[in-house]
Design a protein around this motif. Structure first.
Motif, PDB file in Angstrom:
ATOM      1  N   GLU A 127       0.825  -1.205   0.000  1.00 31.81           N
ATOM      2  CA  GLU A 127       0.000   0.000   0.000  1.00 31.81           C
ATOM      3  C   GLU A 127       0.866   1.265   0.000  1.00 31.81           C
ATOM      4  N   LEU A 128       2.007   1.199   0.661  1.00 33.51           N
ATOM      5  CA  LEU A 128       2.891   2.357   0.772  1.00 33.51           C
ATOM      6  C   LEU A 128       3.703   2.593  -0.499  1.00 33.51           C
ATOM      7  N   ASP A 129       4.224   1.513  -1.069  1.00 34.66           N
ATOM      8  CA  ASP A 129       5.085   1.635  -2.252  1.00 34.66           C
ATOM      9  C   ASP A 129       4.949   0.371  -3.087  1.00 34.66           C
ATOM     10  N   PRO A 130       3.889   0.262  -3.896  1.00 34.01           N
ATOM     11  CA  PRO A 130       3.617  -0.982  -4.625  1.00 34.01           C
ATOM     12  C   PRO A 130       4.707  -1.383  -5.613  1.00 34.01           C
ATOM     13  N   ASN A 131       5.319  -0.414  -6.266  1.00 30.94           N
ATOM     14  CA  ASN A 131       6.330  -0.742  -7.276  1.00 30.94           C
ATOM     15  C   ASN A 131       7.592  -1.324  -6.656  1.00 30.94           C
ATOM     16  N   GLN A 132       8.072  -0.677  -5.622  1.00 28.02           N
ATOM     17  CA  GLN A 132       9.276  -1.162  -4.964  1.00 28.02           C
ATOM     18  C   GLN A 132       9.023  -2.508  -4.273  1.00 28.02           C
ATOM     19  N   THR A 133       7.825  -2.660  -3.720  1.00 27.83           N
ATOM     20  CA  THR A 133       7.485  -3.921  -3.055  1.00 27.83           C
ATOM     21  C   THR A 133       7.356  -5.053  -4.067  1.00 27.83           C
ATOM     22  N   MET A 134       6.773  -4.766  -5.243  1.00 27.12           N
ATOM     23  CA  MET A 134       6.666  -5.782  -6.282  1.00 27.12           C
ATOM     24  C   MET A 134       8.042  -6.250  -6.727  1.00 27.12           C
ATOM     25  N   ARG A 135       8.957  -5.334  -6.857  1.00 21.67           N
ATOM     26  CA  ARG A 135      10.315  -5.696  -7.247  1.00 21.67           C
ATOM     27  C   ARG A 135      10.959  -6.574  -6.184  1.00 21.67           C
ATOM     28  N   ALA A 136      10.750  -6.236  -4.916  1.00 15.96           N
ATOM     29  CA  ALA A 136      11.334  -7.025  -3.833  1.00 15.96           C
ATOM     30  C   ALA A 136      10.778  -8.448  -3.835  1.00 15.96           C
ATOM     31  N   VAL A 137       9.472  -8.582  -4.028  1.00 19.41           N
ATOM     32  CA  VAL A 137       8.847  -9.905  -4.054  1.00 19.41           C
ATOM     33  C   VAL A 137       9.393 -10.738  -5.208  1.00 19.41           C
TER      34      VAL A 137
END
Length: 309
Positions: free
Chosen positions: A204-214
């Motif tokens: 919710e806070l940073d979807p793009n960066q979180t998607m990359r991390a996943v």
């Protein structure tokens, strides 16, 4: 602009507080000594002049014994894991409270497992201690450099550990062993929920960066015990028995967590976020094919073995 890891750490702290409160309400107090059949214990050779361990002492099948050893040696590296998460998440506030709570609960797992295996003479205690020394001397260093990557990793890893413990207990054919590992698996499930819910908030806070991390974690995932001596051979024995294999990893670990995060339903991603999601989808498709092929070949081997009897 993408948030820094420090900014995300601070923004997630209220979520940590909520999840910590939920965890403490759901976690069940339990005591390792209650799960150990102490009356079965007897002296080993050495100071007390008992009998040396021999293969016939163990009632547990080989594959389950191998899995028990891998699981216990993995738990043994707790000092390294504590260092990693304490360095990443910090020792202050709600984050610090969680780090120490998690460490205390994980330490209980190693204590209980070792006591059970020693008292029931399920494994060679000399070989086990030598393996523990070698594994802990190597330590553990995370392959991931960001807080989001580490959150993603433990979300999957805690669930993988839960499944490994649960299936090892069932494969042991030993009621006491299964009962203990079911208790440990319940703890691991609560740990998974804590981390999974935190990463959901990070989306919710940073979807793009979180998607990359996943995506980075899913495409490079290794269990924390992979550095132990002979791990590849041990992992193959465990997989061939169906205790933990790629099919389970995909169906029971990766996909349930990814569905909880709704990774393939996210909208509003930028170009990098979409690219990460496409990489993830391609990897999952490749893993599906590999997992199906492994299961097919395993069934063929079992059929040949059955026919040869």
């Amino acid at each position: 602009m993408a948030m820094t890891q420090t900014e995300l750490l601070h923004e997630l702290e209220p979520v940590v507080s909520v999840e910590l409160d939920r965890h403490e309400k759901m976690a069940k107090e339990w005591f390792p000594h209650e799960y150990i059949p102490w009356s079965e214990g007897r002296d080993f050779d050495g100071i007390y002049g008992g009998a040396a361990w021999q293969e016939s002492d163990s009632k547990i099948p080989e594959a389950a014994r191998v899995s028990l050893i891998v699981n216990l040696l993995t738990e043994d590296n707790l000092p390294s894991y504590h260092h990693e998460i304490a360095t990443t998440f910090g020792r202050d506030g709600a984050w610090g409270t969680w780090v120490h709570r998690w460490t205390a609960e994980e330490d209980r797992h190693g204590t209980a497992l070792r006591d059970y295996l020693t008292v029931t003479r399920a494994v060679d205690p000399v070989a086990l201690e030598r393996a523990r020394m070698r594994h802990m001397e190597s330590g553990f260093v995370t392959a991931y450099g960001t807080m989001l990557q580490q959150l993603a990793y433990v979300s999957f890893q805690e669930l993988a550990t839960r499944i490994s413990h649960r299936n090892t207990g069932m494969a042991s054919g030993d009621e006491g062993c299964e009962r203990l590992l079911a208790r440990i698996a319940a703890d691991e499930n609560l740990h998974m929920l804590f981390y999974r819910n935190l990463l959901k908030a990070a989306f919710e806070l940073d979807p793009n960066q979180t998607m990359r991390a996943v995506t980075d974690v899913v495409t490079t995932f290794q269990m924390p015990g992979q550095g132990m001596e002979g791990f590849t051979r041990k992992a193959l024995i465990i997989a061939n028995e169906g205790i933990y294999d790629l099919r389970l990893h995909l169906d029971d670990v990766l996909m349930p967590v990814l569905r909880q995060w709704s990774v393939f339903d996210k909208t509003g991603l930028d170009a990098e976020g979409e690219r990460a999601r496409e990489e993830l989808a391609a990897f999952l498709a490749k893993t599906e094919a590999t997992a199906a092929r492994f299961v097919e070949r395993r069934e063929e081997r079992r059929a040949r073995a059955a026919a040869a009897k």
